[in-house]
Design a protein around this motif. Structure first.
Motif, short mmCIF file in Angstrom:
data_model
loop_
_atom_site.label_atom_id
_atom_site.label_comp_id
_atom_site.label_asym_id
_atom_site.label_seq_id
_atom_site.Cartn_x
_atom_site.Cartn_y
_atom_site.Cartn_z
N ARG A 192 44.40 38.10 39.99
CA ARG A 192 43.06 37.54 39.99
C ARG A 192 42.32 37.97 38.73
NH1 ARG A 192 40.31 39.93 44.71
NH2 ARG A 192 38.58 38.47 44.49
N MET A 193 41.50 37.05 38.26
CA MET A 193 40.68 37.35 37.09
C MET A 193 39.23 37.48 37.53
SD MET A 193 42.62 36.95 34.15
CE MET A 193 42.00 35.89 32.83
N PRO B 7 35.98 42.97 25.57
CA PRO B 7 37.33 43.21 25.00
C PRO B 7 38.17 44.15 25.87
CG PRO B 7 35.65 43.36 23.30
CD PRO B 7 34.92 43.26 24.61
N GLU B 8 37.53 45.14 26.50
CA GLU B 8 38.29 46.06 27.36
C GLU B 8 38.82 45.31 28.59
OE1 GLU B 8 39.22 49.11 26.85
OE2 GLU B 8 40.05 49.49 28.86
N LEU B 9 37.99 44.45 29.17
CA LEU B 9 38.45 43.65 30.33
C LEU B 9 39.57 42.70 29.91
CD1 LEU B 9 34.95 42.74 31.88
CD2 LEU B 9 36.60 44.42 32.78
N GLN B 10 39.46 42.13 28.73
CA GLN B 10 40.50 41.22 28.23
C GLN B 10 41.81 41.97 28.00
OE1 GLN B 10 38.24 39.71 24.89
NE2 GLN B 10 37.76 37.78 25.94
N ARG B 11 41.71 43.16 27.44
CA ARG B 11 42.89 43.98 27.17
C ARG B 11 43.66 44.27 28.46
NH1 ARG B 11 40.08 48.08 24.65
NH2 ARG B 11 39.62 46.60 22.99
N GLY C 121 43.78 42.33 30.99
CA GLY C 121 44.17 41.09 31.67
C GLY C 121 43.26 40.74 32.82
N LEU C 122 42.05 41.31 32.83
CA LEU C 122 41.11 41.05 33.93
C LEU C 122 40.14 39.93 33.61
CD1 LEU C 122 40.19 44.72 34.86
CD2 LEU C 122 41.37 43.07 36.33
N PHE C 123 40.13 39.49 32.34
CA PHE C 123 39.14 38.47 31.97
C PHE C 123 39.73 37.58 30.90
CE2 PHE C 123 34.95 37.17 30.01
CZ PHE C 123 34.52 36.46 31.12
#
Lengths: 448, 448
Positions: free
Chosen positions: B11-12, B415-419, B421-423
């Motif tokens: 889930r994102m 960027p931390e969430l993207q790193r 894989g959460l966003f």
């Protein structure tokens, strides 16, 4: 009759653009010079607004209806007006892609709450940096009532009583805050000065509204007040409150009489006659020669489907014209409740010119009001005559096709008007009010 | 409980931004990291929307009030909320300066007509190319009634009955036209297919609305339906109709219970649990270290003027806190009608920590709900925990300062969430509905 003009002072034309619907000619969308989806494509509408701004138009004007127009399905299915944007949703979008042109939205006083209207126009005025105008209408379309929970349409006099009180409430709400109320003093932590806030506490026959409005006073003090009512009650409301009037006379004599009547009413109320600009609607078809302009209009009129024209013809004659033989002469028409003069003019013309029902449908489905069809020079001649003989202060221009007719006007008629000193080359000011030469209203509750 | 997720499916997070008012912290506008006029400066708001879009936020969310908030003048004059834009006027403007971010406007079912609301949201959805959302609220502020001609506020149950019927009318009006109704066939001159038009003819206890709507079906079919009600009636209405819910739990246990309750109600109604995204409000303060983030918040809290905090404290304690000595301990408070748990928590904390009234006012005037104060990593940890333990589907982020707090979030937390894989790194689709992973609703009157 009010203030007289100083000798040598040259009046300039004011130009609005009638943009919702994008044309009032029923066949506009079928012409090769048109984009058929222009009425509800925001990118097209943005491009039109930018072109009008390049042409230094005072305002982009949006009419409105609170229902799909009531006409026989045979005509309705051929009309492009059944889908288009809510004006107060469209104009904030156009505010972001233009810088100087005024943005006038029609909003009904019969089917709205004054608190919402005051807020939305104040928001639009802030978003556009002072370019909002409100065309105050009482809504004469009886189908609107059925979309707002009323079985019967509100009666004419009642609508105007309500409109006047609605106006007082809205302008009172706009004056909730003094212009300098919001000080946002970071050091003391005070955001506004409580002494510069007024709670309206309006209680009247139609409305009970406490206030204050939850937005700062509009940039223009009040957005420019526009009206279009032609009845006696409509003219009186305009004389009392309006700063621009969109009228619909076909003949210059009628325009002069209306102009004198409304400006006379203003004078009797103590208002300066220049505090209101009267702009008749004008359908303008431009060609390099008069013959070319006439051919353009003929091409467009030829695209009027008989089923579209028969709807208008039925209204004019007060009888069901769909029952007639299209290629026969107009049959005898019994006496009806239709307007006698319009009805008789149409019957006389049919007899005189030997027209068939099909011919009459084409005429009725075209644009029936004031037309200027010619070269930039002849159009400028006509506009100048209307202006200098006190038939108007300018025009609300209706384009025959979109973008074709709009581009023709901006590229050819505007330069001709500018050459004659009849129209601005640059905007005079930043706000719609400044460009129209209208004063910024003081706040009724606060001075200074 | 509804559909179970496939093994391995990740889930994102979904992220909304709470943007009207631009912050819920009473002192936000006094912080050096803020622009004091951010709440009503369209250029600032456009810049915020563009920054949020750069951060791939799902939506720009605007709350709304239909009155100036009711609080003692000593507190009101320090609040920046008393002026801000009408959401449905602001969002069309922001649509023109953004391309992908969703635009969610709050609109009340208690103080509006469904025909207007259906038209305005349909217009916004077309203008934004399918990015509109409607936060359906019943308006709990009793002062609104006084701005709309009512002496007494509409009772809670009655408001929800009306809201449900209002929703049915609005969605019915959106379905007036089949998606392919407007054929604009230049050759035949037919603009729409009459067989693809439905006249609603709604007659119910609260509304009588004939239709059809005078605008084509929205790009998304229907704009995304959002709700925020926390009561039993609110949760039930959300389970029946909402596709996103903004909630306000402070603790993860409460969030999980609410999440299970609402998704359980959906399952019992036969709705897929993924057809609604639940997004708690989260006030996020970002620092390079936890200490720096805490110092930022402390700096902001220190700017809460006692007069602002005393208003909130008075509500919490159910008594007039302005009467207390600011620098003395909290006196004995008699029993009141205030919420017992909030009142007792505040009293217990004052006793336990030896706080003065001034200390308590500062706490009450800050943000009282879910806070995440830390580094990008600790904030991402918290968000991940909430997501994977079914406390939420994402968050509606509240920024402490503007633009400072917003920039911190987009530049460091996203960027931390993207790193992890959460966003998302790029928008999945073109419309708000596509980006939220919601199906486009079929037309109830037309198939295909």
């Amino acid at each position: 009759m009010g203030v007289t003009r100083a000798a040598g002072e040259r009046r300039m034309l004011r130009l609005g653009a009638f943009m919702r619907p994008v044309s009032l000619h029923t066949a506009w969308w079928r012409d090769p010079a048109s984009w058929p989806d222009a009425n509800f494509n925001v990118r097209h509408l943005a491009r039109f607004a930018q072109t009008l701004e390049r042409g230094r138009f005072d305002a982009f004007f949006t009419a409105d209806h609170l229902a799909v127009l009531n006409m026989p399905m045979a005509a309705l299915k051929r009309s492009a007006t059944s889908t288009s944007f809510d004006p107060l949703t469209l104009l904030p979008a156009l505010a972001m892609v233009t810088e100087r042109i005024g943005l006038i939205a029609t909003a009904s006083t019969t089917y709205n709450d004054p608190y919402h209207i005051a807020r939305k126009f104040a928001s639009l005025d802030h978003i556009s940096d002072g370019r909002a105008g409100w065309n105050v209408v009482t809504t004469s379309n009886p189908d609107a009532a059925l979309n707002f929970g009323l079985e019967a349409h509100v009666e004419h006099g009642e609508r105007y009583d309500r409109a006047r009180e609605f106006f007082d409430v809205v302008t009172g709400l706009w004056d909730s805050w003094a212009d300098d109320a919001f000080i946002a003093d970071v050091d003391s932590g005070v955001y506004f000065d409580p002494d510069r806030l007024h709670v309206l506490n309006h209680k009247g026959p139609h409305f009970s509204v406490r206030g204050p409005l939850n937005i700062a006073r509009p940039v223009q003090g009040w957005p420019v007040i526009v009206q279009a009512g032609a009845s006696d009650a409509g003219r009186q409301l305009a004389a009392e409150t309006a700063e621009a009037v969109f009228s619909a006379p076909s003949r210059i004599e009628d325009a002069r009489a209306m102009y004198a009547d409304v400006k006379g009413r203003m004078a009797r109320l103590g208002r300066d006659r220049d505090a209101m600009k009267i702009l008749p609607g004008a359908f303008v078809v431009v060609g390099e020669t008069r013959a070319e302009a006439e051919a353009k209009l003929a091409r467009l009129d030829a695209l009027v489907h008989p089923d579209s024209g028969l709807a208008s013809l039925s209204v004019m004659l007060g009888t069901d014209a769909y029952a007639f033989d299209l290629d026969a002469p107009l049959p005898e028409i019994p006496e009806t409740n239709a307007s006698r003069s319009g009805r008789q003019q149409m019957i006389d013309r049919a007899r005189r010119e030997g027209l068939t029902v099909r011919d009459l449908a084409r005429i009725a489905g075209g644009y029936g009001g004031l037309k200027m069809v010619g070269t930039p020079a002849t159009i400028a001649d006509t506009m100048e005559e209307w202006l200098v003989t006190d038939a108007c202060d300018g025009f609300n221009v209706i384009f025959p096709t979109m973008p074709g007719g709009l581009d023709d006007f901006v590229d050819h008629v505007v330069p001709e008007l500018q050459r004659r000193g009849l129209f601005r080359r640059e905007y005079e000011g930043r706000t719609l009010r400044e460009n129209l030469g209208l004063e910024r209203p003081g706040n009724r509750f606060f001075s200074g």
